[in-house]
Design an enzyme around this catalytic site. Structure first.
Site, short mmCIF file in Angstrom:
data_model
loop_
_atom_site.label_atom_id
_atom_site.label_comp_id
_atom_site.label_asym_id
_atom_site.label_seq_id
_atom_site.Cartn_x
_atom_site.Cartn_y
_atom_site.Cartn_z
N ARG A 33 0.51 -1.14 -0.43
CA ARG A 33 0.46 0.24 0.10
C ARG A 33 1.07 1.63 0.15
O ARG A 33 0.26 2.13 -0.73
CB ARG A 33 -0.79 -0.17 1.53
CG ARG A 33 -2.32 -0.88 1.04
CD ARG A 33 -2.81 -1.48 2.44
NE ARG A 33 -3.78 -2.30 2.31
CZ ARG A 33 -4.74 -3.57 2.12
NH1 ARG A 33 -2.97 -4.29 1.44
NH2 ARG A 33 -5.18 -3.85 1.77
N GLY A 100 -1.17 -11.65 -5.55
CA GLY A 100 -2.89 -11.68 -5.93
C GLY A 100 -3.16 -10.41 -5.04
O GLY A 100 -4.20 -9.61 -5.87
N SER A 172 -13.60 -8.69 2.01
CA SER A 172 -12.05 -8.91 1.82
C SER A 172 -11.46 -7.72 1.20
O SER A 172 -11.95 -6.52 0.78
CB SER A 172 -12.43 -9.80 0.09
OG SER A 172 -10.45 -8.96 -0.61
N ASP A 321 -4.94 -15.32 7.41
CA ASP A 321 -3.15 -15.01 6.17
C ASP A 321 -2.85 -16.74 6.99
O ASP A 321 -1.89 -17.16 7.30
CB ASP A 321 -2.62 -14.88 6.94
CG ASP A 321 -3.30 -14.08 5.41
OD1 ASP A 321 -4.19 -13.92 4.23
OD2 ASP A 321 -2.32 -12.83 4.43
N ARG A 394 2.96 -19.93 3.38
CA ARG A 394 2.42 -19.92 4.09
C ARG A 394 2.59 -21.85 4.61
O ARG A 394 2.35 -22.02 5.42
CB ARG A 394 1.04 -19.40 4.87
CG ARG A 394 1.28 -18.00 5.29
CD ARG A 394 0.74 -17.06 5.18
NE ARG A 394 0.41 -15.70 4.71
CZ ARG A 394 1.17 -14.71 4.76
NH1 ARG A 394 1.79 -14.67 5.33
NH2 ARG A 394 0.68 -13.68 3.91
#
Ligand code: S3P
Length: 443
Positions: A33, A100, A172, A321, A394
């Site tokens: 971001r 993603g 999301s 996550d 992960r």
């Protein structure tokens, strides 16, 4: 055998104890971001603690291809913001690798631009659903084509976007953020309503950069555009999602305690702590502080006897996550853990319900898939075995931590993608006492 036939693997040998004081790399979501928003702000953004993982480096490369100058002194990045009208068309498709977040957020940023763009990624990313962003962006006036619902995404520029009142189908942050980024250029108010919580780093950063953004208690965000952002420096905290692996390592094996320093503890990210505490885990937050728009703390954990729990509803969204490492915690706990309401896991870097259940079974654990979760029976110890990570960072890291509870070696295949989020994972975990070795796996 050629190089392309080889993939790194990890051999995780049983280890009895972990200890120490460590740091984890910068937060992936915040790093993305800061790059994207800093690029279109006016003024320079100094970015410290940036995650130099492959996902964020792909976003950095894409922004450079769009004409944004970014200096790197090896420690800090300086993003020379081009302002809301300063991006230029890239000469090639933008390859977002495994990311993603990078692809979806950049699609939101590029949809309102006056030029065309193509966004693509690796084989895993090209299997992930993209209509979830394309459809609402079209409703805002954008022209976007997907390839059978997936990347490559082709964006035709030159459309003026307008605000939209949109109810997210799933909670999301990627969809929400893509629409907020597009909303910076849209005429009028973009309203996004969410059926559940999701990380709010975009909202926090937009507010610090001067956007007209309003949040209400019913999980609604409103942004009025068009608007011009002003650069602010960003100090990225450690990634809670990377710390999660060390937190569980500490609960399994830190007799004298383990400290993970300066980790982001944004409450939309830390559902794992609530679940682990409900399982009997000893977790303390120390030295809580606020850095920029985000809370941080040192996380102290020590060995605890874990008991089974039920994980569903908001706990899933707040630990989305961290579910792979929670599957491991459940396998090491006493009793049966049920996970439900987690169908979104099937759309991550791999189908995480399928990959985690298959991996646990390979280690002798009784585990069953459910359409929206899993049922896991905890065992006294895991056997060794061979686990397929399916190139999911992960999943690979979660099974490496499982070696603290295993009787024999765990061999984890396709571990290269660990570099997308935690490039120093092997070194950091060895530093606290795990016995991991990277090898080459012949295919
Ligand atoms: C992210 C949002 C989440 C998360 C991903 C990072 C983000 O995805 O799983 O790893 O930075 O916005 P969804 O928004 O698709 O749930």
């Amino acid at each position: 055998m050629s190089d392309s036939d080889r993939q790194p693997a990890i051999v995780a040998r049983p280890a009895a104890r972990v200890a120490g004081v460590v740091r984890v790399p910068g937060d992936k979501s915040i790093s993305h971001r800061a790059l994207l928003l800093g690029a279109v702000a006016t003024g320079d953004t100094t970015l410290s603690g940036f995650l130099r993982g492959e996902d964020c480096l792909a976003t950095l490369a894409a922004l450079r291809a769009l004409g944004v100058a970014v200096d790197d002194d090896g420690e800090r990045l300086t993003i020379h913001g081009v302002g809301s009208a300063g991006l230029a068309a890239a000469s090639q498709p933008l390859d977002m690798g495994n990311s993603g977040t990078g692809l979806r957020l950049l699609a939101g940023l590029l949809a309102p631009q006056p030029f065309d763009s193509v966004l693509t990624g690796d084989a895993s990313l090209r299997r992930r659903p993209m209509e979830r962003i394309a459809e609402p962006l079209r409703a805002m006036g954008a022209e976007i084509a997907t390839s059978g619902g997936c990347a490559p995404l082709t964006i035709k520029g030159g459309h003026t976007l307008h605000g939209l009142d949109y109810e997210l189908p799933v909670p999301s942050a990627q969809i929400k953020s893509a629409l907020l980024l597009a909303g910076l250029w849209a005429e009028g108010t973009t309203t996004i309503r969410s059926p559940g919580p999701s990380r709010d780093h975009t909202e926090r950063m937009l507010v610090t950069m001067g956007a007209a953004l309003e949040r209400t208690s019913d999980r609604t965000v409103r942004l009025t555009g068009p608007t011009q952002l002003s650069a602010v420096d960003v100090d990225v905290p450690g990634d809670f999602s990377s710390a999660a692996f060390l937190i569980v390592a500490g609960l399994l094996a830190a007799d004298q305690g383990l400290v993970i320093e300066r980790v982001g503890i944004n409450p939309t990210r830390t559902g794992l702590l609530d679940v682990l505490r409900a399982m009997g885990g000893h977790v303390e937050l120390r030295g809580t502080d606020v850095v920029g728009a985000e809370p941080v703390a040192d996380i102290y954990v020590k060995r605890s006897d874990l008991t089974a729990t039920e994980i569903g509803g908001e706990a899933v969204a707040l630990s989305i996550d961290e579910l792979p490492i929670l599957f491991i915690a459940a396998a090491c706990a006493q009793g049966r853990t049920q996970i439900s309401g987690a169908a979104e896991l099937r759309h991550k870097e791999s189908d995480r319900i399928a990959t985690m259940v298959a991996g646990l079974r390979a280690l002798g654990v009784q585990a069953q898939e459910r359409p929206d979760g899993a049922v896991i029976d905890g065992s006294a110890a895991l056997s060794g075995g061979v686990v397929e990570s399916h190139g999911d960072h992960r999943v690979a890291m979660a099974f490496a931590i499982a070696s603290l509870f295993a009787r024999d070696d765990i061999v984890i295949h396709e571990t290269a993608e660990i570099a997308t989020s935690f490039p120093d994972f092997v070194r950091t975990t060895r530093q606290i006492g795990l016995s991991l070795e990277s090898t080459e796996q012949a295919h």
